[in-house]
Design a protein around this motif. Structure first.
Motif, short mmCIF file in Angstrom:
data_model
loop_
_atom_site.label_atom_id
_atom_site.label_comp_id
_atom_site.label_asym_id
_atom_site.label_seq_id
_atom_site.Cartn_x
_atom_site.Cartn_y
_atom_site.Cartn_z
N LEU A 166 43.42 42.90 44.24
CA LEU A 166 43.12 43.98 43.30
C LEU A 166 43.26 43.51 41.85
O LEU A 166 42.40 43.79 41.01
N LEU A 167 44.34 42.79 41.57
CA LEU A 167 44.54 42.32 40.20
C LEU A 167 43.49 41.28 39.80
O LEU A 167 43.06 41.25 38.64
N THR A 168 43.08 40.43 40.73
CA THR A 168 42.00 39.48 40.44
C THR A 168 40.70 40.23 40.14
O THR A 168 39.96 39.87 39.21
N PHE A 169 40.44 41.26 40.91
CA PHE A 169 39.25 42.09 40.70
C PHE A 169 39.28 42.75 39.32
O PHE A 169 38.28 42.77 38.60
N VAL A 170 40.46 43.28 38.95
CA VAL A 170 40.60 43.91 37.63
C VAL A 170 40.38 42.88 36.53
O VAL A 170 39.71 43.15 35.52
N ALA A 171 40.92 41.68 36.70
CA ALA A 171 40.76 40.63 35.68
C ALA A 171 39.29 40.27 35.49
O ALA A 171 38.83 40.05 34.36
N ARG A 172 38.54 40.19 36.58
CA ARG A 172 37.13 39.79 36.49
C ARG A 172 36.24 40.90 35.92
O ARG A 172 35.13 40.63 35.48
N ASN A 173 36.74 42.13 35.97
CA ASN A 173 35.95 43.26 35.49
C ASN A 173 36.68 44.00 34.37
O ASN A 173 36.52 45.21 34.20
N ALA A 174 37.50 43.26 33.63
CA ALA A 174 38.37 43.88 32.63
C ALA A 174 37.59 44.63 31.57
O ALA A 174 38.02 45.70 31.11
N GLU A 175 36.42 44.11 31.18
CA GLU A 175 35.65 44.75 30.11
C GLU A 175 35.18 46.14 30.53
O GLU A 175 35.36 47.12 29.79
N ALA A 176 34.59 46.25 31.72
CA ALA A 176 34.10 47.55 32.20
C ALA A 176 35.26 48.51 32.45
O ALA A 176 35.18 49.70 32.16
#
Length: 531
Positions: A166-176
């Motif tokens: 989940l945290l990796t996913f958030v990091a990769r989509n931080a802008e959106a």
């Protein structure tokens, strides 16, 4: 002597002591405190209370922080060095000393000394996880965003790798994500991920997963109607004190959320002993202490009694200390000015007794002796009394290996929790989405490659074939540019970029169409209602 109907016998005394000291079962859910310096007898008092509650048909949960309480599964005996002292004390307080064992289930977060005990990371919630990971306020905010996102995206958080994914996913989509929920900074995300790594190195990953603990397995009675004593092996767990405190607090909050209201039952549905209570409150943020206060105040109506065990009553916040009606105060040492101040404060928490000075008694009582006060009729605290705690009926200290093996083999939950289950959850869902995005990007890349490598149709302009010689715009034929687009980047690099772009764009579109329905969480971050 034993406890009268509706009461359990804690101790008594002979000359210079009061009569039998009993804890009324009707008021056992009004919580309690066992306090005293190291070596004054707190563990034996805990063992005695666990025995008495079990015999009265009340299930018990306790943590064994030193490995001394496994003896509950084995009958006591005429052990050298203890039996003579126990017989003398039994005679003094009028107790019929009948050694016997008690029904026990052993639990262990690490699965080494008992059944594995697990919670899902989603049930733990962001508040408790922030406490566990020692996050700052900003980092806790990012974790709350991650949990909210998981709720809205249907990402079940079950085990440790789900949190990491989940945290990796958030990091990769931080802008959106930042555009919708507020700034999600790379620094905060990196700090949370590093704290997760530390927790994993401490063995904390064992706590998260399925099958998760069912509370009904902590509230069992044996064939004789005795309450089963659930013992959590905490000697290794104490090496990670925040993990220990967070797990017990999660369990307490689960009981609060899950059990129905029962008012004031004739006896508790469960008694919960929280040893080393100072670990719960030390450096805890005010919001967490407020939640614990709320749970302690309200959980008694669910039929649960909570007993805190600690060295000094000052370890427990006053708002919670005031709710602990049943008290056993072993000796406190008063070597320093602070110790003397704490001793005076401890004495002030008891109803005065004209026969002795409470402050002096707390300082003078010997090992196995205590100043006690239990709730009387109508829930009024009794006067403080000097009390000899009764000897335990089960084995004092760790059980023998044979008794431990027998108790484990006869466990009523044998095989239920021993094998972990890896259900489809956030890790698998996000991995599948990434693979789908990669496949789509690969297909798109293949189409682009095919379009670039396809020989151009023959066109003639002023008698020259396009592409054979230098064109007006494109430079030399077969050069590094085709149609004005650079081809210096490798196809694999372009496909990797395409995967990231495709995934990010797809997710950004999804965010704009989400309904915003999120899971409602309970007082300490557990799920309440639909999952």
């Amino acid at each position: 002597m034993a406890g009268t109907d509706g009461a359990i016998f804690v101790g008594g005394g002979g000359e210079g002591y009061a009569g039998p000291q009993q804890l009324l079962l009707k008021y056992a859910n009004r919580h309690g405190l066992i306090a005293g310096a190291t070596g004054t007898g707190k563990t034996v008092t805990l063992q005695v209370l666990a025995e008495e509650f079990s015999a009265a048909g009340v299930p018990v949960f306790l943590a064994d922080v030193k490995g001394d309480l496994t003896g509950l599964c084995q009958s006591g005996s005429a052990q050298a060095g203890t039996h003579a002292a126990f017989e003398k004390r039994a005679a003094t307080i009028g107790l019929d000393l009948r050694y016997r064992d008690f029904p026990v289930i052993f639990w262990d977060v690490f699965g080494e000394k008992g059944h594995p005990v697990r919670a899902t990371s989603g049930e733990m919630g962001p508040l408790l996880l922030s406490r566990l990971l020692e996050l700052s306020e900003a980092q806790e905010g990012v974790l709350n965003v991650a949990f909210r996102l998981a709720d809205e995206e249907g990402l079940a958080l079950l085990d440790f790798k789900d949190l990491q994914a989940l945290l990796t996913f958030v990091a990769r989509n931080a802008e959106a994500i930042s555009a919708r929920y507020g700034l999600v900074s790379p620094q905060s995300l990196g700090a949370i991920q590093r704290r997760l790594l530390v927790l994993e190195n401490e063995g904390g990953a064992h706590l998260f997963g399925e099958p998760a603990l069912e509370l009904a397995d902590l509230m069992r009675l044996d064939a004789q109607g005795r309450g089963v004593i659930s013992i959590l092996a905490a000697d290794r767990l104490m090496n990670a004190p925040r993990l220990y405190a967070t797990f017990l607090l999660w369990l307490l909050s689960e009981l609060f959320e899950s059990l129905p209201e029962v008012g004031d039952p004739e006896k508790p549905k469960l008694v919960f002993f929280f040893d080393e209570a100072h670990l719960l409150f030390g450096d805890a943020p005010r919001v967490l202490i407020s939640k614990v206060e709320q749970v302690a105040r309200l959980i008694r109506s669910k039929g649960v009694g909570v007993y805190f065990i600690t060295q000094n009553p000052a370890d427990v916040p006053n708002a919670i200390l005031g709710q602990l009606g049943n008290r056993v105060q072993h000796a406190l040492r008063a070597f320093t000015a602070k110790d003397q101040k704490d001793l005076r404060a401890a004495a002030q928490n008891y109803r005065p007794n004209p026969r002795f000075e409470i402050e002096a008694a707390i300082r003078e009582v010997g090992t196995g002796e205590a100043v006690t006060s239990f709730l009387e009729a109508k829930g009024v605290p009794a006067m403080a009394e000097r009390t000899l705690i009764r000897p335990p009926f089960s084995r004092l200290g760790p059980a023998e290996e044979g008794a431990l093996a027998q108790a484990r083999a006869g466990s009523p939950v044998a095989g239920k929790y021993d094998t972990a289950i890896d259900s489809e959850s956030a890790h698998e869902i996000l991995q599948a989405r990434a693979e789908k995005a990669a496949a789509e990007a690969a297909r798109e890349g293949a189409r682009e490659e095919a379009a670039r490598e396809k020989p151009p149709e023959r066109e003639f302009s002023q008698g020259r074939r396009y592409g054979g010689e230098r064109s007006a715009e494109g430079g030399a034929a077969g050069g590094t540019q085709t149609g004005g687009r650079s081809r210096s980047q490798s196809p694999s690099a372009r496909r990797s970029d395409s995967v990231t772009e495709a995934f990010a764009k797809s997710f950004a579109r999804q965010l704009g169409t989400k309904s915003g329905q999120a899971v409602v969480r309970g007082v300490l971050g557990t799920f309440f209602g639909k999952k």
